[in-house]
Design a protein around this motif. Structure first.
Motif, PDB file in Angstrom:
ATOM      1  N   PHE A 106       0.836  -1.199   0.000  1.00 40.72           N
ATOM      2  CA  PHE A 106       0.000   0.000   0.000  1.00 40.72           C
ATOM      3  C   PHE A 106       0.873   1.252   0.000  1.00 40.72           C
ATOM      4  N   TRP A 107       1.930   1.244   0.800  1.00 39.86           N
ATOM      5  CA  TRP A 107       2.847   2.390   0.886  1.00 39.86           C
ATOM      6  C   TRP A 107       3.572   2.589  -0.447  1.00 39.86           C
ATOM      7  N   ASP A 108       4.046   1.496  -1.029  1.00 40.05           N
ATOM      8  CA  ASP A 108       4.751   1.586  -2.316  1.00 40.05           C
ATOM      9  C   ASP A 108       3.847   2.152  -3.408  1.00 40.05           C
ATOM     10  N   GLU A 109       2.569   1.740  -3.388  1.00 37.49           N
ATOM     11  CA  GLU A 109       1.620   2.251  -4.382  1.00 37.49           C
ATOM     12  C   GLU A 109       1.429   3.756  -4.220  1.00 37.49           C
ATOM     13  N   GLY A 110       1.343   4.199  -2.976  1.00 35.12           N
ATOM     14  CA  GLY A 110       1.204   5.634  -2.712  1.00 35.12           C
ATOM     15  C   GLY A 110       2.422   6.408  -3.175  1.00 35.12           C
ATOM     16  N   GLU A 111       3.604   5.867  -2.882  1.00 35.86           N
ATOM     17  CA  GLU A 111       4.845   6.513  -3.313  1.00 35.86           C
ATOM     18  C   GLU A 111       4.914   6.607  -4.831  1.00 35.86           C
ATOM     19  N   GLN A 112       4.466   5.551  -5.502  1.00 30.45           N
ATOM     20  CA  GLN A 112       4.499   5.556  -6.959  1.00 30.45           C
ATOM     21  C   GLN A 112       3.533   6.588  -7.534  1.00 30.45           C
ATOM     22  N   ARG A 113       2.375   6.735  -6.923  1.00 31.42           N
ATOM     23  CA  ARG A 113       1.428   7.751  -7.406  1.00 31.42           C
ATOM     24  C   ARG A 113       2.011   9.152  -7.238  1.00 31.42           C
ATOM     25  N   ILE A 114       2.754   9.363  -6.152  1.00 33.64           N
ATOM     26  CA  ILE A 114       3.406  10.661  -5.931  1.00 33.64           C
ATOM     27  C   ILE A 114       4.469  10.891  -7.005  1.00 33.64           C
ATOM     28  N   ARG A 115       5.266   9.851  -7.306  1.00 32.84           N
ATOM     29  CA  ARG A 115       6.293   9.979  -8.350  1.00 32.84           C
ATOM     30  C   ARG A 115       5.657  10.354  -9.687  1.00 32.84           C
ATOM     31  N   LEU A 116       4.563   9.689 -10.018  1.00 32.18           N
ATOM     32  CA  LEU A 116       3.900   9.950 -11.297  1.00 32.18           C
ATOM     33  C   LEU A 116       3.340  11.373 -11.343  1.00 32.18           C
ATOM     34  N   ALA A 117       2.763  11.826 -10.242  1.00 33.55           N
ATOM     35  CA  ALA A 117       2.220  13.191 -10.187  1.00 33.55           C
ATOM     36  C   ALA A 117       3.338  14.218 -10.323  1.00 33.55           C
ATOM     37  N   ARG A 118       4.456  13.958  -9.637  1.00 31.59           N
ATOM     38  CA  ARG A 118       5.594  14.875  -9.744  1.00 31.59           C
ATOM     39  C   ARG A 118       6.138  14.895 -11.172  1.00 31.59           C
ATOM     40  N   SER A 119       6.193  13.734 -11.799  1.00 32.34           N
ATOM     41  CA  SER A 119       6.692  13.653 -13.169  1.00 32.34           C
ATOM     42  C   SER A 119       5.798  14.445 -14.112  1.00 32.34           C
ATOM     43  N   ASP A 120       4.485  14.343 -13.920  1.00 34.05           N
ATOM     44  CA  ASP A 120       3.546  15.098 -14.754  1.00 34.05           C
ATOM     45  C   ASP A 120       3.757  16.602 -14.586  1.00 34.05           C
ATOM     46  N   THR A 121       3.949  17.043 -13.348  1.00 32.93           N
ATOM     47  CA  THR A 121       4.178  18.468 -13.084  1.00 32.93           C
ATOM     48  C   THR A 121       5.492  18.933 -13.680  1.00 32.93           C
ATOM     49  N   LEU A 122       6.528  18.098 -13.541  1.00 36.23           N
ATOM     50  CA  LEU A 122       7.845  18.466 -14.067  1.00 36.23           C
ATOM     51  C   LEU A 122       7.809  18.640 -15.579  1.00 36.23           C
ATOM     52  N   SER A 123       6.965  17.871 -16.257  1.00 31.15           N
ATOM     53  CA  SER A 123       6.858  18.002 -17.711  1.00 31.15           C
ATOM     54  C   SER A 123       6.545  19.438 -18.112  1.00 31.15           C
ATOM     55  N   LEU A 124       5.644  20.076 -17.385  1.00 32.27           N
ATOM     56  CA  LEU A 124       5.269  21.456 -17.682  1.00 32.27           C
ATOM     57  C   LEU A 124       6.458  22.399 -17.492  1.00 32.27           C
ATOM     58  N   ILE A 125       7.197  22.184 -16.409  1.00 31.74           N
ATOM     59  CA  ILE A 125       8.349  23.046 -16.098  1.00 31.74           C
ATOM     60  C   ILE A 125       9.446  22.873 -17.139  1.00 31.74           C
ATOM     61  N   LEU A 126       9.765  21.627 -17.481  1.00 36.60           N
ATOM     62  CA  LEU A 126      10.842  21.372 -18.437  1.00 36.60           C
ATOM     63  C   LEU A 126      10.493  21.861 -19.831  1.00 36.60           C
ATOM     64  N   ASP A 127       9.213  21.786 -20.194  1.00 40.72           N
ATOM     65  CA  ASP A 127       8.782  22.312 -21.496  1.00 40.72           C
ATOM     66  C   ASP A 127       9.017  23.821 -21.570  1.00 40.72           C
ATOM     67  N   VAL A 128       8.745  24.520 -20.467  1.00 40.72           N
ATOM     68  CA  VAL A 128       8.970  25.972 -20.423  1.00 40.72           C
ATOM     69  C   VAL A 128      10.458  26.282 -20.560  1.00 40.72           C
ATOM     70  N   ILE A 129      11.311  25.518 -19.847  1.00 40.03           N
ATOM     71  CA  ILE A 129      12.756  25.746 -19.914  1.00 40.03           C
ATOM     72  C   ILE A 129      13.270  25.482 -21.335  1.00 40.03           C
ATOM     73  N   SER A 130      12.817  24.396 -21.936  1.00 33.97           N
ATOM     74  CA  SER A 130      13.238  24.069 -23.302  1.00 33.97           C
ATOM     75  C   SER A 130      12.855  25.180 -24.274  1.00 33.97           C
ATOM     76  N   GLU A 131      11.635  25.683 -24.135  1.00 34.61           N
ATOM     77  CA  GLU A 131      11.151  26.739 -25.031  1.00 34.61           C
ATOM     78  C   GLU A 131      11.945  28.023 -24.829  1.00 34.61           C
ATOM     79  N   SER A 132      12.276  28.344 -23.564  1.00 31.80           N
ATOM     80  CA  SER A 132      12.987  29.593 -23.266  1.00 31.80           C
ATOM     81  C   SER A 132      14.423  29.579 -23.773  1.00 31.80           C
ATOM     82  N   GLU A 133      15.008  28.384 -23.943  1.00 36.42           N
ATOM     83  CA  GLU A 133      16.403  28.277 -24.368  1.00 36.42           C
ATOM     84  C   GLU A 133      16.564  28.028 -25.863  1.00 36.42           C
TER      85      GLU A 133
END
Length: 235
Positions: A106-133
């Motif tokens: 149960f704990w591992d599943e929760g940790e994995q959902r957090i990783r996936l959510a963070r990865s989704d959020t990071l996609s937005l940030i990295l796209d902005v950095i790529s575009e700005s450079e």
């Protein structure tokens, strides 16, 4: 280095490299290099392979034992609308699920959902950095696709989240702490680059080769000291 599960999942489906390649639109020699870790797929390729096998990217990469954290139903079935459950009923169903799979799972599943959510959020940030450079370097870099390892993406987001919270608090210690973090990150990044410079490059003249030789030695010593300090601090 973590071993990915591409080969294991391919074997479960009794597919050759050629057959898998035909299914997902990749050359068999490329897939072979992905399986052995000789090449790192872009994020879109990891997602394509994960979708084909019906698992999360993290499971395919070998960074988690949770096959599909996004689709886990902890409350009792697809025919049940979780919003219609009372608080008591939701708790009962949740604890029933924990008893069924065990707390560690149960704990591992929760940790994995957090990783996936963070990865989704990071996609937005990295796209902005790529575009700005764009246009600043000879070759434009798509950071979101290039930084594809789920654990790496999770660590980046943890850093962003923590320094954001630190800045938000506006405590007397916040600015000095942020300055310290910025300096450590900058020095560590520079040291990693110097530590991995190829001294056999033919375009170096004698002065450049000596400069990079000295820099590489200092960088390796800095990284060794940093790692040792980290080990001592986390004992």
């Amino acid at each position: 280095m973590t071993t990915n599960r591409i080969r294991a999942l391919r074997n479960e489906k009794e597919l050759t490299l050629k057959a898998l390649g035909e299914q997902v639109g990749l050359a068999s020699n490329t897939l072979s290099q992905y399986e052995t870790g000789k090449r790192e797929p872009k994020l879109a390729t990891w997602e394509k392979l994960a979708d084909f096998f019906g698992v999360d990217v993290g499971y395919l990469q070998g960074v988690t034992s949770v096959k599909n954290a996004r689709n886990i139903d902890m409350y009792g079935g697809a025919d049940i609308d979780n919003d219609d459950l009372t608080s008591d009923e939701a708790h009962k169903r949740l604890f029933s699920y924990i008893n069924k799979v065990g707390f560690d799972q149960f704990w591992d599943e929760g940790e994995q959902r957090i990783r996936l959510a963070r990865s989704d959020t990071l996609s937005l940030i990295l796209d902005v950095i790529s575009e700005s450079e764009k246009g600043y370097n000879e070759v434009d870099t798509d950071y979101n696709q290039s930084i594809s390892n789920l654990n790496t993406r999770n660590q980046i987001m943890k850093i962003i989240e923590n320094v954001t919270h630190l800045a938000l608090n506006e405590l007397p210690e916040s600015l000095p702490a942020l300055s310290y973090i910025a300096n450590v990150v900058e020095q560590t990044t520079t040291s990693v680059i110097y530590a991995n410079v190829d001294l056999d490059r033919t375009d170096f003249d004698d002065d450049e080769r000596q400069f990079y030789t000295d820099s590489k030695k200092k960088a390796k010593q800095y990284l060794a000291n940093t790692l040792e300090n980290y080990k001592n601090d986390t004992k």
